[in-house]
Design a protein around this motif. Structure first.
Motif, mmCIF file in Angstrom:
data_model
loop_
_atom_site.group_PDB
_atom_site.id
_atom_site.type_symbol
_atom_site.label_atom_id
_atom_site.label_comp_id
_atom_site.label_asym_id
_atom_site.label_seq_id
_atom_site.Cartn_x
_atom_site.Cartn_y
_atom_site.Cartn_z
ATOM 1 N N THR A 81 1.845 1.920 -3.432
ATOM 2 C CA THR A 81 0.877 2.604 -4.264
ATOM 3 C C THR A 81 0.972 3.942 -4.420
ATOM 4 O O THR A 81 0.648 4.676 -5.402
ATOM 5 C CB THR A 81 -0.258 1.967 -4.420
ATOM 6 O OG1 THR A 81 -0.954 2.173 -2.892
ATOM 7 C CG2 THR A 81 -0.222 0.497 -4.637
ATOM 8 N N TYR A 82 0.839 4.406 -2.995
ATOM 9 C CA TYR A 82 0.854 6.142 -2.950
ATOM 10 C C TYR A 82 1.995 6.727 -3.581
ATOM 11 O O TYR A 82 1.814 7.672 -4.289
ATOM 12 C CB TYR A 82 0.868 6.363 -1.581
ATOM 13 C CG TYR A 82 -0.471 5.865 -0.749
ATOM 14 C CD1 TYR A 82 -1.691 6.133 -1.475
ATOM 15 C CD2 TYR A 82 -0.416 5.389 0.402
ATOM 16 C CE1 TYR A 82 -2.885 5.524 -0.879
ATOM 17 C CE2 TYR A 82 -1.697 4.828 1.079
ATOM 18 C CZ TYR A 82 -3.027 5.053 0.302
ATOM 19 O OH TYR A 82 -3.989 4.617 0.849
ATOM 20 N N ALA A 110 1.613 6.657 -7.324
ATOM 21 C CA ALA A 110 0.410 7.933 -7.779
ATOM 22 C C ALA A 110 1.349 9.152 -7.772
ATOM 23 O O ALA A 110 0.759 9.774 -8.565
ATOM 24 C CB ALA A 110 -0.767 7.507 -6.916
ATOM 25 N N ALA A 111 1.943 9.406 -6.449
ATOM 26 C CA ALA A 111 2.480 10.788 -6.532
ATOM 27 C C ALA A 111 3.439 11.275 -7.721
ATOM 28 O O ALA A 111 3.439 12.034 -8.401
ATOM 29 C CB ALA A 111 3.239 10.746 -5.222
ATOM 30 N N LYS A 169 1.022 -1.291 0.108
ATOM 31 C CA LYS A 169 -0.120 0.128 -0.090
ATOM 32 C C LYS A 169 0.773 1.280 -0.041
ATOM 33 O O LYS A 169 0.592 2.219 -0.612
ATOM 34 C CB LYS A 169 -1.045 0.240 1.291
ATOM 35 C CG LYS A 169 -2.038 0.975 0.976
ATOM 36 C CD LYS A 169 -3.170 0.722 2.302
ATOM 37 C CE LYS A 169 -4.444 1.767 1.972
ATOM 38 N NZ LYS A 169 -5.391 1.323 2.976
ATOM 39 N N PRO A 170 1.795 1.433 0.868
ATOM 40 C CA PRO A 170 2.652 2.907 0.814
ATOM 41 C C PRO A 170 3.267 2.803 -0.615
ATOM 42 O O PRO A 170 3.292 3.889 -1.059
ATOM 43 C CB PRO A 170 3.808 2.285 1.777
ATOM 44 C CG PRO A 170 3.150 1.470 2.777
ATOM 45 C CD PRO A 170 2.200 0.350 1.761
#
Length: 68
Positions: free
Chosen positions: A43-44, A47-48, A40-41
């Motif tokens: 993916t952030y 995306a950024a 999950k981290p």
């Protein structure tokens, strides 16, 4: 390389690859929540990076310095 030999090696390589992917998918399914919590981290972050790249591309195009 003759076509027959190529096809045999291609079949063997594909079978090994597919069996490996099948096993990985089976193991991932059993531990999906653990995997999701660890990924999950990232993916952030991804995306950024994508948003920054799109904004940079848009700004360069708008200013006229983009690729021609």
């Amino acid at each position: 390389m003759r076509m027959g030999r190529f096809l045999v090696f291609s079949l063997i390589g594909s079978a090994i690859w597919n069996l490996g992917m099948l096993y990985a998918g089976y193991q991932l399914n059993k531990n999906w929540q653990v995997f999701a919590d660890h990924v999950k981290p990232f993916t952030y972050v991804g995306a950024a990076i994508l948003v920054i790249a799109v904004i940079a591309f848009w700004m360069r195009r708008k200013s006229g310095q983009g690729l021609e």
